[in-house]
Design a protein around this motif. Structure first.
Motif, PDB file in Angstrom:
ATOM      1  N   THR A  20       0.671  -1.168   0.075  1.00  0.00           N
ATOM      2  CA  THR A  20       0.078   0.055   0.015  1.00  0.00           C
ATOM      3  C   THR A  20       1.146   1.382   0.023  1.00  0.00           C
ATOM      4  O   THR A  20       0.674   2.106  -0.633  1.00  0.00           O
ATOM      5  CB  THR A  20      -1.015   0.151   1.273  1.00  0.00           C
ATOM      6  OG1 THR A  20      -1.843  -1.025   1.066  1.00  0.00           O
ATOM      7  CG2 THR A  20      -1.709   1.335   1.217  1.00  0.00           C
ATOM      8  N   GLU A  21       1.864   1.118   0.912  1.00  0.00           N
ATOM      9  CA  GLU A  21       2.833   2.357   0.949  1.00  0.00           C
ATOM     10  C   GLU A  21       3.597   2.709  -0.325  1.00  0.00           C
ATOM     11  O   GLU A  21       3.822   3.654  -0.727  1.00  0.00           O
ATOM     12  CB  GLU A  21       3.668   2.112   2.232  1.00  0.00           C
ATOM     13  CG  GLU A  21       2.980   2.476   3.511  1.00  0.00           C
ATOM     14  CD  GLU A  21       2.383   3.665   3.559  1.00  0.00           C
ATOM     15  OE1 GLU A  21       2.888   4.860   3.472  1.00  0.00           O
ATOM     16  OE2 GLU A  21       0.977   3.620   3.694  1.00  0.00           O
ATOM     17  N   LYS A  43       2.858   1.832  -3.288  1.00  0.00           N
ATOM     18  CA  LYS A  43       1.773   2.165  -4.248  1.00  0.00           C
ATOM     19  C   LYS A  43       1.547   3.845  -4.140  1.00  0.00           C
ATOM     20  O   LYS A  43       1.498   4.451  -5.076  1.00  0.00           O
ATOM     21  CB  LYS A  43       0.550   1.541  -4.339  1.00  0.00           C
ATOM     22  CG  LYS A  43       0.418  -0.118  -5.055  1.00  0.00           C
ATOM     23  CD  LYS A  43      -0.610  -0.720  -4.924  1.00  0.00           C
ATOM     24  CE  LYS A  43      -0.575  -1.918  -5.207  1.00  0.00           C
ATOM     25  NZ  LYS A  43      -1.662  -2.953  -5.064  1.00  0.00           N
ATOM     26  N   LYS A  44       1.495   4.239  -3.104  1.00  0.00           N
ATOM     27  CA  LYS A  44       1.254   5.625  -2.696  1.00  0.00           C
ATOM     28  C   LYS A  44       2.497   6.555  -3.088  1.00  0.00           C
ATOM     29  O   LYS A  44       2.304   7.456  -3.688  1.00  0.00           O
ATOM     30  CB  LYS A  44       1.259   5.859  -1.171  1.00  0.00           C
ATOM     31  CG  LYS A  44      -0.341   5.742  -0.746  1.00  0.00           C
ATOM     32  CD  LYS A  44      -0.214   5.719   0.792  1.00  0.00           C
ATOM     33  CE  LYS A  44      -1.595   5.293   1.645  1.00  0.00           C
ATOM     34  NZ  LYS A  44      -1.387   5.274   2.853  1.00  0.00           N
ATOM     35  N   LEU A  45       3.612   5.787  -2.939  1.00  0.00           N
ATOM     36  CA  LEU A  45       5.033   6.515  -3.188  1.00  0.00           C
ATOM     37  C   LEU A  45       5.161   6.640  -4.525  1.00  0.00           C
ATOM     38  O   LEU A  45       5.707   7.763  -5.181  1.00  0.00           O
ATOM     39  CB  LEU A  45       6.143   5.982  -2.346  1.00  0.00           C
ATOM     40  CG  LEU A  45       6.225   6.161  -0.834  1.00  0.00           C
ATOM     41  CD1 LEU A  45       7.322   5.245  -0.390  1.00  0.00           C
ATOM     42  CD2 LEU A  45       6.371   7.532  -0.405  1.00  0.00           C
ATOM     43  N   TYR A  46       5.144   5.676  -5.305  1.00  0.00           N
ATOM     44  CA  TYR A  46       5.186   5.613  -6.626  1.00  0.00           C
ATOM     45  C   TYR A  46       3.799   5.619  -7.662  1.00  0.00           C
ATOM     46  O   TYR A  46       4.076   5.692  -8.802  1.00  0.00           O
ATOM     47  CB  TYR A  46       6.198   4.229  -7.190  1.00  0.00           C
ATOM     48  CG  TYR A  46       7.362   4.385  -6.412  1.00  0.00           C
ATOM     49  CD1 TYR A  46       8.447   5.083  -6.953  1.00  0.00           C
ATOM     50  CD2 TYR A  46       7.586   3.679  -5.279  1.00  0.00           C
ATOM     51  CE1 TYR A  46       9.503   5.224  -6.338  1.00  0.00           C
ATOM     52  CE2 TYR A  46       8.850   3.741  -4.467  1.00  0.00           C
ATOM     53  CZ  TYR A  46       9.781   4.635  -5.033  1.00  0.00           C
ATOM     54  OH  TYR A  46      10.991   4.526  -4.408  1.00  0.00           O
ATOM     55  N   GLN A  47       2.826   5.953  -7.071  1.00  0.00           N
ATOM     56  CA  GLN A  47       1.528   6.007  -7.663  1.00  0.00           C
ATOM     57  C   GLN A  47       1.422   4.997  -8.668  1.00  0.00           C
ATOM     58  O   GLN A  47       1.045   5.399  -9.783  1.00  0.00           O
ATOM     59  CB  GLN A  47       1.326   7.534  -8.153  1.00  0.00           C
ATOM     60  CG  GLN A  47       1.330   8.357  -6.880  1.00  0.00           C
ATOM     61  CD  GLN A  47       1.226   9.862  -7.582  1.00  0.00           C
ATOM     62  OE1 GLN A  47       0.880  10.272  -8.587  1.00  0.00           O
ATOM     63  NE2 GLN A  47       1.331  10.757  -6.430  1.00  0.00           N
ATOM     64  N   LEU A  48       1.370   3.791  -8.531  1.00  0.00           N
ATOM     65  CA  LEU A  48       1.335   2.713  -9.394  1.00  0.00           C
ATOM     66  C   LEU A  48      -0.252   2.306  -9.465  1.00  0.00           C
ATOM     67  O   LEU A  48      -0.865   2.224  -8.556  1.00  0.00           O
ATOM     68  CB  LEU A  48       2.156   1.646  -8.903  1.00  0.00           C
ATOM     69  CG  LEU A  48       3.723   1.943  -9.264  1.00  0.00           C
ATOM     70  CD1 LEU A  48       4.663   0.916  -8.503  1.00  0.00           C
ATOM     71  CD2 LEU A  48       4.030   2.480 -10.647  1.00  0.00           C
TER      72      LEU A  48
END
Length: 111
Positions: free
Chosen positions: A103-104, A106-111
């Motif tokens: 989850t983190e 995906k948030k950081l790399y906006q995947l």
């Protein structure tokens, strides 16, 4: 899809108590009722498997594994209810860690 992977383990006084490999060993012991058979299936020496089991039992509030020597039924090894609970607890914790990290990520790399 990209994902992040990690390994967790639980320590007791800076010594590993429980981790992925130890949980796999416990699961194989439950499956085979044998330290020797479990070690063989995991491509591990009996000596190493025994050392890991002993380490877990010594570090634990209750035994995770009980061995029965010889006798007419040939002995065997069983997981205690506490050992089975530790497998479930570890796998639950590990899954929660992976979910959090993904989850983190995906948030950081906006995947």
């Amino acid at each position: 899809m990209k994902s992040i992977k990690s390994r967790i383990w639980i320590e007791d006084n800076e010594n590993v108590f429980l981790g992925y490999g130890r949980v796999q060993l416990l699961k194989k012991i439950e499956e085979t009722n044998s330290i020797s058979a479990a070690a063989k299936e995991l491509n591990m020496s009996y000596k190493k498997a025994w050392k890991l089991i002993n380490s877990m039992n010594v570090s634990s509030q209750d035994a995770l594994v009980i061995t029965n020597t010889g006798g007419k039924d040939g002995g065997g090894t069983t997981l205690t209810p506490y050992g089975k609970k530790m497998i479930v607890n570890f796998e639950t914790l590990n899954a929660a860690c992976e979910d959090f990290l993904n989850t983190e990520f995906k948030k950081l790399y906006q995947l």
